[in-house]
Each structure stands twice: as structure tokens, then as C-alpha cells.
Design an enzyme around this catalytic site. Structure first.
Site, mmCIF file in Angstrom:
data_model
loop_
_atom_site.group_PDB
_atom_site.id
_atom_site.type_symbol
_atom_site.label_atom_id
_atom_site.label_comp_id
_atom_site.label_asym_id
_atom_site.label_seq_id
_atom_site.Cartn_x
_atom_site.Cartn_y
_atom_site.Cartn_z
ATOM 1 N N GLU A 85 0.855 -1.196 0.000
ATOM 2 C CA GLU A 85 0.000 0.000 0.000
ATOM 3 C C GLU A 85 0.887 1.240 0.000
ATOM 4 O O GLU A 85 0.459 2.312 0.394
ATOM 5 C CB GLU A 85 -1.029 -0.013 1.134
ATOM 6 N N CYS A 122 -3.788 -3.921 4.029
ATOM 7 C CA CYS A 122 -2.857 -4.926 4.575
ATOM 8 C C CYS A 122 -3.241 -6.361 4.219
ATOM 9 O O CYS A 122 -2.433 -7.274 4.403
ATOM 10 C CB CYS A 122 -2.783 -4.799 6.089
ATOM 11 N N HIS A 246 -3.253 -10.270 11.732
ATOM 12 C CA HIS A 246 -2.692 -8.983 11.308
ATOM 13 C C HIS A 246 -2.411 -8.155 12.570
ATOM 14 O O HIS A 246 -3.287 -8.027 13.434
ATOM 15 C CB HIS A 246 -3.672 -8.252 10.395
HETATM 16 N N1 CAA Z 1 0.092 3.069 30.553
HETATM 17 C C1 CAA Z 1 -0.536 1.986 30.027
HETATM 18 N N2 CAA Z 1 -1.374 2.071 28.947
HETATM 19 C C2 CAA Z 1 -1.574 3.284 28.397
HETATM 20 C C3 CAA Z 1 -0.956 4.449 28.899
HETATM 21 C C4 CAA Z 1 -0.082 4.292 30.028
HETATM 22 N N3 CAA Z 1 0.552 5.351 30.565
HETATM 23 N N4 CAA Z 1 -1.345 5.490 28.147
HETATM 24 C C5 CAA Z 1 -2.188 5.011 27.198
HETATM 25 N N5 CAA Z 1 -2.324 3.674 27.359
HETATM 26 C C6 CAA Z 1 -3.126 2.746 26.546
HETATM 27 C C7 CAA Z 1 -4.522 3.270 26.258
HETATM 28 O O1 CAA Z 1 -5.420 2.985 27.320
HETATM 29 C C8 CAA Z 1 -4.833 2.499 24.985
HETATM 30 O O2 CAA Z 1 -5.200 1.173 25.288
HETATM 31 P P1 CAA Z 1 -6.712 0.666 25.083
HETATM 32 O O3 CAA Z 1 -7.060 0.945 23.642
HETATM 33 O O4 CAA Z 1 -6.653 -0.761 25.414
HETATM 34 O O5 CAA Z 1 -7.535 1.490 26.012
HETATM 35 C C9 CAA Z 1 -3.482 2.427 24.293
HETATM 36 O O6 CAA Z 1 -2.509 2.663 25.293
HETATM 37 C C10 CAA Z 1 -3.309 3.473 23.195
HETATM 38 O O7 CAA Z 1 -3.571 4.723 23.736
HETATM 39 P P2 CAA Z 1 -4.488 5.774 22.985
HETATM 40 O O8 CAA Z 1 -5.752 5.128 22.517
HETATM 41 O O9 CAA Z 1 -4.595 6.991 23.820
HETATM 42 O O10 CAA Z 1 -3.536 6.044 21.736
HETATM 43 P P3 CAA Z 1 -3.728 7.017 20.531
HETATM 44 O O11 CAA Z 1 -4.856 7.968 20.720
HETATM 45 O O12 CAA Z 1 -2.395 7.622 20.312
HETATM 46 O O13 CAA Z 1 -4.148 6.107 19.287
HETATM 47 C C11 CAA Z 1 -4.388 4.359 17.728
HETATM 48 C C12 CAA Z 1 -4.021 4.721 19.182
HETATM 49 C C13 CAA Z 1 -5.817 4.827 17.431
HETATM 50 C C14 CAA Z 1 -4.307 2.876 17.554
HETATM 51 C C15 CAA Z 1 -3.386 5.100 16.788
HETATM 52 O O14 CAA Z 1 -2.090 4.643 17.031
HETATM 53 C C16 CAA Z 1 -3.704 4.936 15.317
HETATM 54 O O15 CAA Z 1 -4.491 5.671 14.740
HETATM 55 N N6 CAA Z 1 -3.030 3.949 14.646
HETATM 56 C C17 CAA Z 1 -3.169 3.726 13.214
HETATM 57 C C18 CAA Z 1 -4.431 2.968 12.871
HETATM 58 C C19 CAA Z 1 -4.377 1.523 13.322
HETATM 59 O O16 CAA Z 1 -3.320 0.930 13.463
HETATM 60 N N7 CAA Z 1 -5.550 0.929 13.517
HETATM 61 C C20 CAA Z 1 -5.636 -0.480 13.862
HETATM 62 C C21 CAA Z 1 -6.794 -1.162 13.155
HETATM 63 S S1 CAA Z 1 -6.740 -0.819 11.403
HETATM 64 C C22 CAA Z 1 -5.573 -1.907 10.788
HETATM 65 O O17 CAA Z 1 -5.225 -2.857 11.418
HETATM 66 C C23 CAA Z 1 -5.001 -1.617 9.417
HETATM 67 C C24 CAA Z 1 -3.630 -1.089 9.571
HETATM 68 O O18 CAA Z 1 -2.660 -1.853 9.578
HETATM 69 C C25 CAA Z 1 -3.437 0.347 9.698
#
Ligand code: CAA
Length: 447
Positions: A85, A122, A246
Site C-alpha cells: 500500500e 494490509c 494482522h
Molecule cells: N500506561 C498503560 N497504557 C496506556 C498508557 C499508560 N501510561 N497510556 C495510554 N495507554 C493505553 C490506552 O489505554 C490504549 O489502550 P486501550 O485501547 O486498550 O484502552 C493504548 O494505550 C493506546 O492509547 P491511545 O488510545 O490513547 O492512543 P492514541 O490515541 O495515540 O491512538 C491508535 C491509538 C488509534 C491505535 C493510533 O495509534 C492509530 O491511529 N493507529 C493507526 C491505525 C491503526 O493501526 N488501527 C488499527 C486497526 S486498522 C488496521 O489494522 C489496518 C492497519 O494496519 C493500519
């Protein structure tokens, strides 16, 4: 139509040669707690491409090593499919560039191989394996094997929440009859819907609705599992040794793992054993409305997550598939194939005899589609896994400072001019070598 077993005969992994430590380097610069990465997302580091690396060099380097190790010549290959991609051309497929690189190193050429490029986020790596499988089973392969390369530079725009889940690397796989590594099941399940969760409409870096993408992943995987069971029959946790899914980040698979376990234990001896501790699984017919049912289901799942039954299963079946992802981040099309290797590598390191064991493989691509199938480990699997040099590659990565990471990100950003120097001198590998007269990319092999 042949009924000879078809599957993955050999596999090679090439990681980007740079490393960004998420807890030590990225978290402090972003003002985050390191545990957000190590515990929440489950990631320690991301791989990045050096200045002379891209999807072609990484794919060609993985394929080159695979062909050399298996003693193959271009005439042995009847198809080259690249899943990515991160393509840089709307017309000329990446497979032609990779074939061009390989032709610099082998006698003969790939002029009679069918080449293409597969796109569905993916899941495209798995779709390319499907295409190769179908080509062989239809007996159109003339005794030749297919080369499938899943290669991506999974970079997000700076300051996008996805930035913490970046990665770069390639997986090359040889699909053939009587495979040495795993045989693929004919049965497959799909979960597919028109979704707007992650896309790249004429742009280099993705537009992502991160939170929604997590929900879509879980929904499509569930559909695919149900669809698989229609053809493959009911699945019990004892039916498979590993569940490579994945892995955009390990925390995603942790979320998927408990839902999958709940689904495949429903109506089984395990649900009965767990009943004393956490009750039976809620059934829709016992609730007046959907909301009450969903609430009860969430409560049950939260309790299930803490049971020894589930934790033991997760540690044995899912956790080993995440070891490599923790160190390299998301490789998009290569990610599920890294998970398979990671799991098998862990069994090999534990001295386990995995011959005849099954893997439940769950692939996913945003946009969105999930695919589930079963694989059976073959007799020569150990030799294949022991031939990998991924530990050495990971060990040799250059550890970036945050400022260097910013430079590398700019170096790979099409909209920026960058004069940043390489971090590791290339050795015995294909490198990007500038632009040709029609805007094509040039590559050469460095001895
Ligand atoms: N200690 C322990 N855990 C902590 C923490 C701390 N101090 N601070 C945060 N966390 C945890 C949060 O609780 C969260 O866990 P849960 O979801 O279990 O509650 C985790 O860490 C991540 O924290 P946030 O949700 O606050 O993180 P974020 O807002 O930065 O975003 C995300 C996370 C949405 C996955 C972001 O990284 C993102 O957009 N990623 C790209 C999209 C993606 O990978 N999506 C996955 C499905 S799509 C797919 O699979 C296709 C692909 O390859 C892209």
C-alpha cells in the site's frame, strides 16, 4: 485441477535498517509515558528504511535471499506478485522493479513470469498468496512456483496518532506444491464491507480514523471467523496451536484475541468449565433489547479476560506471534506474515515439534476486509525457520535519536527536499540509485 498440497515453501524477512525506540526516544519527545507504547500499544520499537531503502529494495533483498537459499533460478518462478500500500506508480507495478533487481543477480530472466501488484490495504499479501494458490491448483503453473512479496513503508504524517505504530519491511514467500513450511487450507472465510477507516486518496500518508479503525478490524474479523466456520466447521481452541493475526500493534491483537476466544468457546466444554467462575455466555434470546445484551456481553468479556483459562490460551497461542511486531511495528501487507514467522520461531526456540499442528491465520486490510484460513505445519518447517536471519538484522539496526528520526521521516516524504546522509553503509544488497529519464526509479546492487 491438481489436489497436491499447496502452501508456503519458504519465507524471508527484510527489515528496514533503522530503529526508533518508542519508549526511550519517541515517548519523551511526544510528552507521553513510555508505558503507553510498551503496555498500551505493546510496542518497543519501529523499523525505518535507511535513505537508500524503499519498498523495492526491501522486497528485492528478501526475495534475493530466498532464491539463493532455495537454489532457485528465474525459470523456476512463474509469477511474481507484490502486495503493497506504499506503491509510487499508478501503472508500472513494483514487481517489475523487483524482477529487474533480481535479474542483476541471476542468470536468465523473468520474461515468462506473470507479474502484478495487489491492493487491498494490509490484506493484499494474503490475497497474493490466494492468487498463487489458485494458479497452482488450477494447474496453470507448468511446475513453477510463485514469488509473493509483501513490502511497505508504513509511515504516517508527523503528529498523526498513527505515528506511534509505524514500521518498514518486506516479507518474501515462495508458494509451491508440496511446501516445506505450511500447507494452506482450501477453506476460507471472509468479512468484507465498504468502510472509511483508513485510506490514501492520492496522498502518500494515510488519512486515518484510528478509533473507528479498531472497531472495523474487530467487526470484519468476527464476520470472517463466522464465514470460515460455514465451510471449515466449528473451531475449538484445541484445534490450532497458534493464531497469527494482522498486527498493526500488539494491543490490537490483544483486543481481537479475547473476542475470538469468547466466540470459539461458546457452547463448548470450556464455557461449561468457566461457568462456575464467571457464569455462562449471555445469549441474545435471553434479553429484551440489544443494548442490555451488549452490556451483558461486555461484562462477560471483561471477566473472561482475567480467567486463567483465557490467559493460558493467550500466552500459548497468541503472545508468541507478537514478539517480532513488538520490535518492528506495523509492516501493513507483511504484518500477518511476520506474525506467522514470529509464532513458529518461538516454537522452534522452545524445541517444540510443530509438525502437523494447525495455525488459524487472520488477515485484515482497512477499507475493509478480513480473511481467515487454516494452515498446517509441514515436516521441514524447522529448517525453514532456522534459516532466517531476522534476529541478526534487528540487532544490527541503527538506533535513531529523535532528531535523526525527524530527518529520516523527511527523507522519505515526497513533499520534502532532504539531503540527509545514509546511517548504515549498504553491503551486499540492492539500493535506490536515483531517477531515470521518465521519472522511474533506478536500483543497483552494492557488493
Ligand atoms: N500506561 C498503560 N497504557 C496506556 C498508557 C499508560 N501510561 N497510556 C495510554 N495507554 C493505553 C490506552 O489505554 C490504549 O489502550 P486501550 O485501547 O486498550 O484502552 C493504548 O494505550 C493506546 O492509547 P491511545 O488510545 O490513547 O492512543 P492514541 O490515541 O495515540 O491512538 C491508535 C491509538 C488509534 C491505535 C493510533 O495509534 C492509530 O491511529 N493507529 C493507526 C491505525 C491503526 O493501526 N488501527 C488499527 C486497526 S486498522 C488496521 O489494522 C489496518 C492497519 O494496519 C493500519
Amino acid at each position: 485441477m491438481t489436489d497436491t498440497p499447496v502452501g508456503i515453501d519458504a519465507i524471508e524477512i527484510h527489515t528496514g535498517k533503522l530503529k526508533l525506540d518508542l519508549a526511550e526516544t519517541f515517548a519523551p519527545a511526544m510528552g507521553d509515558a513510555p508505558e503507553k507504547y510498551t503496555k498500551g500499544l505493546g510496542l518497543h520499537a519501529s523499523s525505518f528504511p535507511d535513505t537508500y531503502e524503499d519498498i523495492v529494495t526491501m522486497g528485492a533483498n528478501a526475495a534475493h535471499r530466498l532464491m539463493e537459499r532455495k537454489g532457485l533460478e528465474p525459470d523456476d518462478i512463474g509469477r511474481i506478485d507484490v502486495a503493497t500500500e506504499s506503491a509510487f506508480d499508478h501503472s508500472k507495478p513494483v514487481s517489475t522493479y523487483i524482477a529487474g533487481c533480481l535479474e542483476q543477480r541471476f542468470e536468465g530472466n523473468f520474461h515468462h513470469a506473470n507479474k502484478g501488484e495487489r491492493k487491498f490495504a494490509c490484506v493484499a499479501g494474503t490475497q497474493s498468496i490466494d492468487d498463487a494458490y489458485n494458479w497452482i491448483r488450477a494447474d496453470r503453473h507448468r511446475g513453477r512456483a510463485a514469488l509473493v512479496v509483501a513490502t511497505d513503508t508504513a509511515l504516517y504524517a508527523r503528529d498523526d496518532p498513527g505515528e506511534s505504530t509505524q514500521g518498514a519491511g518486506a516479507v518474501a514467500m515462495l508458494i509451491d506444491e508440496d511446501p516445506d513450511l505450511v500447507e494452506l487450507s482450501t477453506e476460507q472465510g471472509y468479512g468484507s464491507a465498504d468502510e472509511t477507516d483508513f485510506l490514501k486518496p492520492q496522498q502518500q500518508f494515510p488519512s486515518v480514523d484510528g478509533k473507528r479503525s479498531v472497531k472495523v478490524y474487530l467487526a470484519r474479523m468476527r464476520e470472517a471467523l463466522i464465514d470460515y466456520q460455514r465451510v471449515g466447521g466449528t473451531i475449538h481452541p484445541d484445534d490450532f496451536r497458534l493464531g497469527p493475526f494482522h498486527t498493526p500493534f500488539p494491543g490490537m491483537v490483544r483486543k481481537a484475541g479475547v473476542l475470538a476466544y469468547r466466540h470459539i468457546t461458546r457452547g463448548t466444554d470450556i464455557e461449561d468449565e468457566l461457568a462456575e467462575e464467571i457464569g455462562k455466555q449471555p445469549r441474545r434470546e435471553a434479553f429484551e433489547d440489544e443494548e442490555a445484551f451488549m452490556e451483558a456481553l461486555t461484562e462477560y468479556t471483561d471477566a473472561l479476560k482475567e480467567t486463567d483459562h483465557y490467559l493460558d490460551w493467550y500466552d500459548r497461542t497468541i503472545d508468541p506471534t507478537l514478539d517480532l511486531a513488538r520490535e518492528v511495528g506495523n509492516w501493513y501487507t507483511g504484518s500477518v506474515h511476520v506474525a506467522r514467522v514470529s509464532g513458529l520461531k518461538s516454537l522452534a526456540e522452545d524445541g517444540e515439534d510443530a509438525v502437523g499442528q494447525n495455525l488459524l491465520v487472520g488477515s485484515y486490510g482497512s477499507g475493509a476486509q478480513a480473511e481467515i484460513h487454516m494452515e498446517t505445519v509441514q515436516e521441514n518447517w524447522l529448517e525453514e525457520i532456522e534459516a532466517l536471519d531476522i534476529d541478526e538484522q534487528l540487532e544490527n539496526r541503527y538506533d535513531l535519536t529523535f532528531e535523526e528520526y525527524e530527518d529520516v521521516h523527511d527523507a522519505h516524504n515526497y513533499d520534502k527536499d532532504s539531503s540527509v546522509e545514509e546511517f548504515r553503509p549498504p553491503e551486499a544488497e540492492f539500493v535506490f540509485d536515483g531517477w531515470g529519464r521518465m521519472g522511474e526509479r533506478k536500483y543497483r546492487y552494492v557488493e
